[in-house]
Write an enzyme that holds these catalytic residues in place. Structure first.
Site, PDB file in Angstrom:
ATOM      1  N   HIS A 273       0.830  -1.216   0.000  1.00 26.98           N
ATOM      2  CA  HIS A 273       0.000   0.000   0.000  1.00 26.98           C
ATOM      3  C   HIS A 273       0.861   1.262   0.000  1.00 26.98           C
ATOM      4  O   HIS A 273       0.534   2.245   0.666  1.00 26.98           O
ATOM      5  CB  HIS A 273      -0.936   0.011   1.214  1.00 26.98           C
ATOM      6  CG  HIS A 273      -2.017  -1.024   1.157  1.00 26.98           C
ATOM      7  ND1 HIS A 273      -3.192  -0.837   0.452  1.00 26.98           N
ATOM      8  CD2 HIS A 273      -2.104  -2.268   1.694  1.00 26.98           C
ATOM      9  CE1 HIS A 273      -3.962  -1.912   0.577  1.00 26.98           C
ATOM     10  NE2 HIS A 273      -3.313  -2.803   1.310  1.00 26.98           N
ATOM     11  N   ASP A 333      -0.679  -5.109   6.062  1.00 26.97           N
ATOM     12  CA  ASP A 333      -1.656  -6.013   5.443  1.00 26.97           C
ATOM     13  C   ASP A 333      -1.446  -6.112   3.934  1.00 26.97           C
ATOM     14  O   ASP A 333      -0.829  -5.251   3.312  1.00 26.97           O
ATOM     15  CB  ASP A 333      -3.085  -5.537   5.719  1.00 26.97           C
ATOM     16  CG  ASP A 333      -3.373  -4.182   5.093  1.00 26.97           C
ATOM     17  OD1 ASP A 333      -2.472  -3.311   5.121  1.00 26.97           O
ATOM     18  OD2 ASP A 333      -4.483  -3.989   4.565  1.00 26.97           O
ATOM     19  N   GLU A 334      -1.970  -7.167   3.368  1.00 29.09           N
ATOM     20  CA  GLU A 334      -2.098  -7.352   1.916  1.00 29.09           C
ATOM     21  C   GLU A 334      -0.790  -7.080   1.160  1.00 29.09           C
ATOM     22  O   GLU A 334      -0.774  -6.361   0.158  1.00 29.09           O
ATOM     23  CB  GLU A 334      -3.218  -6.461   1.369  1.00 29.09           C
ATOM     24  CG  GLU A 334      -4.581  -6.784   1.971  1.00 29.09           C
ATOM     25  CD  GLU A 334      -5.689  -5.886   1.461  1.00 29.09           C
ATOM     26  OE1 GLU A 334      -6.805  -6.382   1.267  1.00 29.09           O
ATOM     27  OE2 GLU A 334      -5.446  -4.678   1.279  1.00 29.09           O
ATOM     28  N   VAL A 335       0.296  -7.649   1.626  1.00 22.43           N
ATOM     29  CA  VAL A 335       1.585  -7.481   0.947  1.00 22.43           C
ATOM     30  C   VAL A 335       1.652  -8.451  -0.236  1.00 22.43           C
ATOM     31  O   VAL A 335       1.542  -9.667  -0.075  1.00 22.43           O
ATOM     32  CB  VAL A 335       2.760  -7.730   1.913  1.00 22.43           C
ATOM     33  CG1 VAL A 335       4.094  -7.514   1.196  1.00 22.43           C
ATOM     34  CG2 VAL A 335       2.649  -6.819   3.136  1.00 22.43           C
ATOM     35  N   GLU A 386      -2.409  -9.847   9.373  1.00 20.64           N
ATOM     36  CA  GLU A 386      -1.484 -10.618   8.549  1.00 20.64           C
ATOM     37  C   GLU A 386      -0.093 -10.686   9.159  1.00 20.64           C
ATOM     38  O   GLU A 386       0.631 -11.668   8.974  1.00 20.64           O
ATOM     39  CB  GLU A 386      -1.370 -10.014   7.142  1.00 20.64           C
ATOM     40  CG  GLU A 386      -2.566 -10.235   6.255  1.00 20.64           C
ATOM     41  CD  GLU A 386      -3.513  -9.064   6.274  1.00 20.64           C
ATOM     42  OE1 GLU A 386      -4.068  -8.737   5.229  1.00 20.64           O
ATOM     43  OE2 GLU A 386      -3.707  -8.451   7.349  1.00 20.64           O
TER      44      GLU A 386
END
Length: 536
Positions: A273, A333-335, A386
């Site tokens: 992000h 998050d969401e890597v 995460e």
């Protein structure tokens, strides 16, 4: 002198009016005021007290540890007087009659250290008690933070009838929050939110006894935070030079929040992000490759070079000085691992470190270093789940925010079972909209409904209602948040036993209208009307 026959009807009319007033004084009282969120203990008594806008005042108790020099309370007294009486005093003449019994004053007493000049924290004491009886009501709190919550409750007890008369039931209330962390997440990267919109949100949060603004301030789409150390981040990463939060803007938000007992926790999400970061900070992001050819595409932060950590050490040093809260949210998050996997330098680094092809180990390597930077600055960290799920070595006290809707109860069990504090947001993603009264789904959530010991459940410090900004800007943020977030507010404040949906609907419908009367464009729960809709 004989009474004139023409004066007799006038006398009869006067007697009738006196009788009506007498009846009003003994009329059944409203025993169910629309308190939101509902307090821990409420005793309502039948006796009604009348309040005159001209004569009523809110003052410091003589034995309070805070006094007129406490600007936080002075401002709160003025604010809540206006919430109770609105523009009545300016637009009405003297009251038509002085009804008795009457409430003349609310005295506020701070019993311990006032904390007038402090910022609120996770350990702030929001306990208060409120005793309303003729002629003086008394609000007691250990600190100013409890006094602020008690002032909100007092304002909700006052009722104005269709004739403009203000009344309040004699009552006794003892209250404290169930959870210490009760947050609202706003996203100012996907869409920039003007400062006035953020301030309006803080007002509404105070009306619902929320105490944390989780400010997701930057993301892939834009970098509106104006850094004094790295000005190019916003110069090149914001939507435009007018879509930035200057140091003065941030100070304004922080002080406005402080005066309402609200903490501001900034989130700077890395290593993913971060596309907007790369526009103003060269060599921060990982170049992606197509086979052996470097492309113009960039991925997450490059975790393999020392310049990355030197940059973040300096950057977070600034953040820790700008934002007074003890916590910084680090995201995590969401890597996406594909870009890392394509980069030969990353591949070589992983080989030297013995990471093999497990990019979670590389992520863990990076996050651990960032956590160490935050710790060196005497701050604590919050991360998305995460980071915990990917087995990052977390420092004691790191708070894990559980946001994934699947099996969030199991996640809470795992996080708290490992000894880490947790925040729950998974069931409260308010950007996911649906037809109908979805607030009921938020209301019915029980945060501690997971398998675990009492010690584990004590590690759940609260929750957050999240409003992500892909489809939200200043035009629709307020009605999308409120009163849907109010349901979350009561769940996080009120006792576990407060679950009656029918009762909640009646109270929330009134509370929604109360927010509208205070300038908050809260959307309706269902069919109906408010007396104050012209205020928006």
């Amino acid at each position: 002198m004989p009474q004139s026959p023409r004066s007799a009807p006038g006398l009869l009319l006067l007697q009738a009016l006196v009788s009506l007033v007498s009846l009003a004084l003994v009329a059944p009282a409203r025993l169910q005021p629309a308190l939101w969120p509902f307090p821990r203990s409420v005793q309502m008594f039948p006796r009604l007290l009348y309040i005159s806008a001209e004569d009523f005042s809110i003052d410091h108790s003589p034995n309070s540890t805070a006094g007129p020099s406490c600007s936080l309370l002075q401002e709160a007294f003025r604010r809540y007087y206006n919430y109770v009486f609105g523009f009545y005093k300016r637009h009405h003449g003297p009251a038509r009659f002085r009804a008795e019994p009457q409430l003349q004053k609310l005295l506020v007493s701070i019993t311990l250290e006032s904390e007038c000049e402090s910022f609120p924290s996770l350990s702030s004491d929001e306990t208060y008690s409120l005793l309303v009886q003729e002629p003086v009501a008394v609000l007691k709190a250990n600190s100013v933070w409890g006094a602020l919550r008690g002032l909100e409750t007092f304002s909700q007890l006052v009722y104005q009838d269709s004739f403009g008369t203000f009344t309040i039931n004699e009552s006794s209330i003892a209250d404290s929050p169930r959870f210490p962390h009760r947050g609202i997440l706003i996203d100012t990267s996907r869409h920039f939110l003007p400062v006035k919109t953020i301030l309006k949100t803080l007002d509404a949060m105070a009306f619902n006894k929320f105490n944390v603004l989780h400010w997701h301030i930057v993301d892939d789409q834009s970098f509106p935070y104006q850094s004094t150390t790295f000005p190019e981040l916003s110069n090149k990463g914001s939507y435009s030079l007018s879509h930035v939060y200057t140091p003065n803007d941030v100070r304004m938000v922080l002080e406005y929040a402080r005066l309402r007992g609200i903490r501001v926790i900034p989130e700077f999400d890395t290593p993913g992000h971060t596309q907007s970061w790369g526009k103003g900070q060269k060599n921060l992001l990982t170049p992606c490759y197509n086979q052996k050819t470097k492309t113009q595409v960039f991925g997450p932060v490059d975790p393999t070079v020392n310049t990355t950590y030197a940059f973040f050490n300096t950057f977070f040093k600034e953040i820790s000085s700008v934002f007074p809260d003890q916590f910084i949210h680090l995201g995590g998050d969401e890597v996406e691992f594909q870009c890392w996997a394509s980069n030969p330098n990353i591949q070589g680094f992983m080989k030297r470190k013995g990471f093999g092809s497990d990019f979670r180990r590389l992520e863990s390597f990076y996050i651990k270093k960032i956590l160490e930077i935050i710790s060196s600055l005497k701050k604590n960290s919050i991360v998305w789940q995460e980071v915990f799920d990917d087995k990052v070595e977390l420092q004691p006290g790191t708070v894990v925010e559980v946001w994934k809707s699947e099996h969030y109860s199991y996640e809470l069990k795992q996080v708290t079972g490992s000894g880490f504090p947790a925040i729950l947001s998974a069931p409260w993603y308010l950007d996911l909209i649906s037809y109908g009264q979805d607030w009921k789904n938020y209301y019915k959530v029980e945060p501690l409904n997971f398998e675990g010991s009492e010690k584990q459940k004590q590690l759940v410090i609260g929750g957050e209602a999240c409003l992500w900004g892909e489809f939200v800007d200043a035009t629709n943020l307020t009605p999308r948040l409120w009163p849907r977030a109010s349901a979350v507010g009561e769940r996080l404040w009120s006792p576990k036993t407060v679950t009656d949906l029918e009762n909640a609907y009646k109270r929330l419908a009134v509370h929604r209208c109360r927010m509208v009367s205070r300038g908050i464009a809260a959307q309706p729960l269902y069919t109906g009307y408010c007396n104050y809709e012209n205020k928006i």
